[in-house]
Design a protein around this motif. Sequence first.
Motif, short mmCIF file in Angstrom:
data_model
loop_
_atom_site.label_atom_id
_atom_site.label_comp_id
_atom_site.label_asym_id
_atom_site.label_seq_id
_atom_site.Cartn_x
_atom_site.Cartn_y
_atom_site.Cartn_z
N ILE A 126 2.18 -9.23 28.64
CA ILE A 126 0.99 -9.80 28.39
C ILE A 126 0.43 -9.17 27.21
O ILE A 126 -0.21 -9.83 26.26
N ARG A 127 0.52 -7.93 26.61
CA ARG A 127 0.09 -7.40 25.25
C ARG A 127 0.84 -8.31 24.24
O ARG A 127 -0.04 -8.55 23.31
N ALA A 128 2.15 -8.27 24.36
CA ALA A 128 2.90 -9.28 23.09
C ALA A 128 1.93 -10.66 23.29
O ALA A 128 2.08 -10.94 22.07
N LEU A 129 2.08 -11.21 24.36
CA LEU A 129 1.48 -12.51 24.14
C LEU A 129 0.17 -12.66 23.51
O LEU A 129 -0.05 -13.46 22.83
N ILE A 130 -0.55 -11.66 23.47
CA ILE A 130 -1.99 -11.52 23.08
C ILE A 130 -1.98 -11.16 21.45
O ILE A 130 -2.33 -11.75 20.58
N GLU A 131 -1.47 -10.01 21.66
CA GLU A 131 -1.47 -9.34 20.06
C GLU A 131 -0.52 -9.78 19.11
O GLU A 131 -0.77 -9.64 17.98
N VAL A 132 0.80 -10.21 19.53
CA VAL A 132 1.51 -10.65 18.38
C VAL A 132 1.19 -11.79 17.64
O VAL A 132 1.14 -11.84 16.41
N PRO A 133 0.50 -12.98 18.19
CA PRO A 133 -0.12 -14.02 17.41
C PRO A 133 -1.03 -13.57 16.31
O PRO A 133 -1.55 -13.81 15.24
N VAL A 134 -2.14 -12.64 17.08
CA VAL A 134 -3.26 -12.07 16.26
C VAL A 134 -2.70 -11.33 15.09
O VAL A 134 -3.15 -11.54 13.90
N MET A 135 -1.63 -10.38 15.36
CA MET A 135 -1.17 -9.79 14.18
C MET A 135 -0.41 -10.50 13.09
O MET A 135 -0.65 -10.33 12.00
N LEU A 136 0.28 -11.65 13.55
CA LEU A 136 0.74 -12.54 12.51
C LEU A 136 -0.43 -13.20 11.80
O LEU A 136 -0.05 -13.52 10.40
N GLY A 137 -1.33 -13.59 12.59
CA GLY A 137 -2.47 -14.15 11.87
C GLY A 137 -3.17 -13.40 10.81
O GLY A 137 -3.36 -13.59 9.59
N LEU A 138 -3.38 -12.15 11.10
CA LEU A 138 -3.89 -11.17 10.20
C LEU A 138 -2.93 -10.91 9.04
O LEU A 138 -3.42 -10.56 7.96
N ALA A 139 -1.67 -10.70 9.21
CA ALA A 139 -0.70 -10.52 8.08
C ALA A 139 -0.79 -11.60 6.98
O ALA A 139 -0.61 -11.45 5.93
N ARG A 140 -1.08 -12.72 7.26
CA ARG A 140 -1.60 -13.84 6.58
C ARG A 140 -2.61 -13.94 5.70
O ARG A 140 -2.66 -14.38 4.72
N THR A 141 -3.61 -13.24 6.15
CA THR A 141 -4.91 -13.24 5.49
C THR A 141 -5.45 -11.88 5.14
O THR A 141 -6.38 -12.22 3.83
N VAL A 142 -5.22 -10.90 5.56
CA VAL A 142 -5.89 -9.77 5.32
C VAL A 142 -5.28 -9.03 4.17
O VAL A 142 -4.03 -8.86 3.97
N PRO A 143 -5.89 -8.48 3.09
CA PRO A 143 -5.54 -8.11 1.79
C PRO A 143 -4.51 -6.88 1.99
O PRO A 143 -5.05 -6.09 2.92
N ALA A 144 -3.90 -6.47 1.16
CA ALA A 144 -3.29 -5.11 1.30
C ALA A 144 -3.96 -4.02 1.35
O ALA A 144 -3.57 -3.02 1.97
N GLU A 145 -5.21 -3.95 0.48
CA GLU A 145 -5.99 -2.68 0.49
C GLU A 145 -6.58 -2.48 1.94
O GLU A 145 -6.87 -1.35 2.00
N ARG A 146 -6.87 -3.43 2.80
CA ARG A 146 -7.41 -3.30 3.96
C ARG A 146 -6.37 -2.67 4.86
O ARG A 146 -6.78 -1.67 5.74
N TRP A 147 -5.07 -2.95 4.79
CA TRP A 147 -4.12 -2.29 5.49
C TRP A 147 -3.85 -1.05 5.08
O TRP A 147 -3.85 -0.18 6.11
N ALA A 148 -4.06 -0.63 3.80
CA ALA A 148 -3.87 0.54 3.46
C ALA A 148 -4.81 1.57 3.91
O ALA A 148 -4.52 2.94 3.91
N GLU A 149 -6.18 1.31 4.25
CA GLU A 149 -7.10 2.16 4.75
C GLU A 149 -6.83 2.65 6.15
O GLU A 149 -7.48 3.52 6.48
N LEU A 150 -5.87 2.08 6.82
CA LEU A 150 -5.48 2.23 8.15
C LEU A 150 -4.41 3.54 8.03
O LEU A 150 -3.78 4.06 9.26
N ARG A 151 -3.98 3.95 6.96
CA ARG A 151 -2.83 4.90 6.98
C ARG A 151 -3.27 6.29 7.83
O ARG A 151 -2.47 6.72 8.26
N PRO A 152 -4.42 6.60 7.39
CA PRO A 152 -4.97 7.94 8.07
C PRO A 152 -4.86 7.77 9.53
O PRO A 152 -4.31 8.69 10.29
N LEU A 153 -5.01 6.47 10.16
CA LEU A 153 -4.99 6.46 11.63
C LEU A 153 -3.39 6.64 12.03
O LEU A 153 -3.10 7.04 13.14
N ALA A 154 -2.70 5.93 11.22
CA ALA A 154 -1.11 6.01 11.80
C ALA A 154 -0.75 7.34 11.37
O ALA A 154 0.17 7.89 12.29
N ASP A 155 -1.18 8.14 10.46
CA ASP A 155 -0.76 9.57 10.18
C ASP A 155 -1.29 10.41 11.50
O ASP A 155 -0.66 11.34 11.85
#
Length: 250
Positions: A126-155
């Motif tokens: 169920i999570r895949a059905l919901i989140e995969v399309p969302v993340m694919l859509g975000l990958a097309r539209t969100v600029p790289a610098e916004r993703w870089a801001e999430l590095r501390p959370l990944a760390d």
Amino acid sequence: MEQARARDAASPAGSAVPRVPEQARGDGGGARGEHTHSEPPAPRVFRHSVRGQILDALRTALVDGELEPGALYSAPVLAERFGVSATPVREAMQQLALEGAVEVVPNRGFRVVRRGARELAELAEIRALIEVPVMLGLARTVPAERWAELRPLADATALAAARGDLAAYAESDRAFHRAVLALAGNQQLLLVAADLHRRAQWPAASAPPVRHADLVADAAEHSALLGALIAQDLAVVESLVREHFRGAGG
């Protein structure tokens, strides 16, 4: 994650229960319940309300496996151990019942739900059905610098995994996924995804302990996912997200 545990001789399964640090106790030990576990897990994070503290502690114990599937817990006895009234404990348990973690046993307490591997697999699907399309859509539209801001959370997930701290990893994993999905600007999505995510983190009955190497590998997928999102590599994004849902931390 081995801990010294007390046993309730009259418990149906005689299962182990977590201890409470002295500063979290209100009775210096106290008497045991007749038919339920008597010692709650220690709260790790203190929030503004007593109910929030107890809820955090019980959620931590669920993730760590200290609240055992099938075991029965009494709100008054848990409250005695926490040094609080039964009301906030009962309210926290009622919230866990709404989340599907425990079930109410009238006039006795709350029993931790036995969850099987199939349920976890269904949640991952169920999570895949919901989140995969969302993340694919975000990958097309969100600029790289916004993703870089999430590095501390990944760390943060990597640090928790390195320590082998399942509860801290679960919390940091939710924070990372919440930050990613928040970029979609859909509050209802966040609510649904958060509920599914938390349910997916509770271990199944008789599940083997999470291996440290698996937890570290699961955490590393966050950094890899950010790299794929920055590169707008949709195939890698989809593969990583699906695999992550099936991983140790989810």
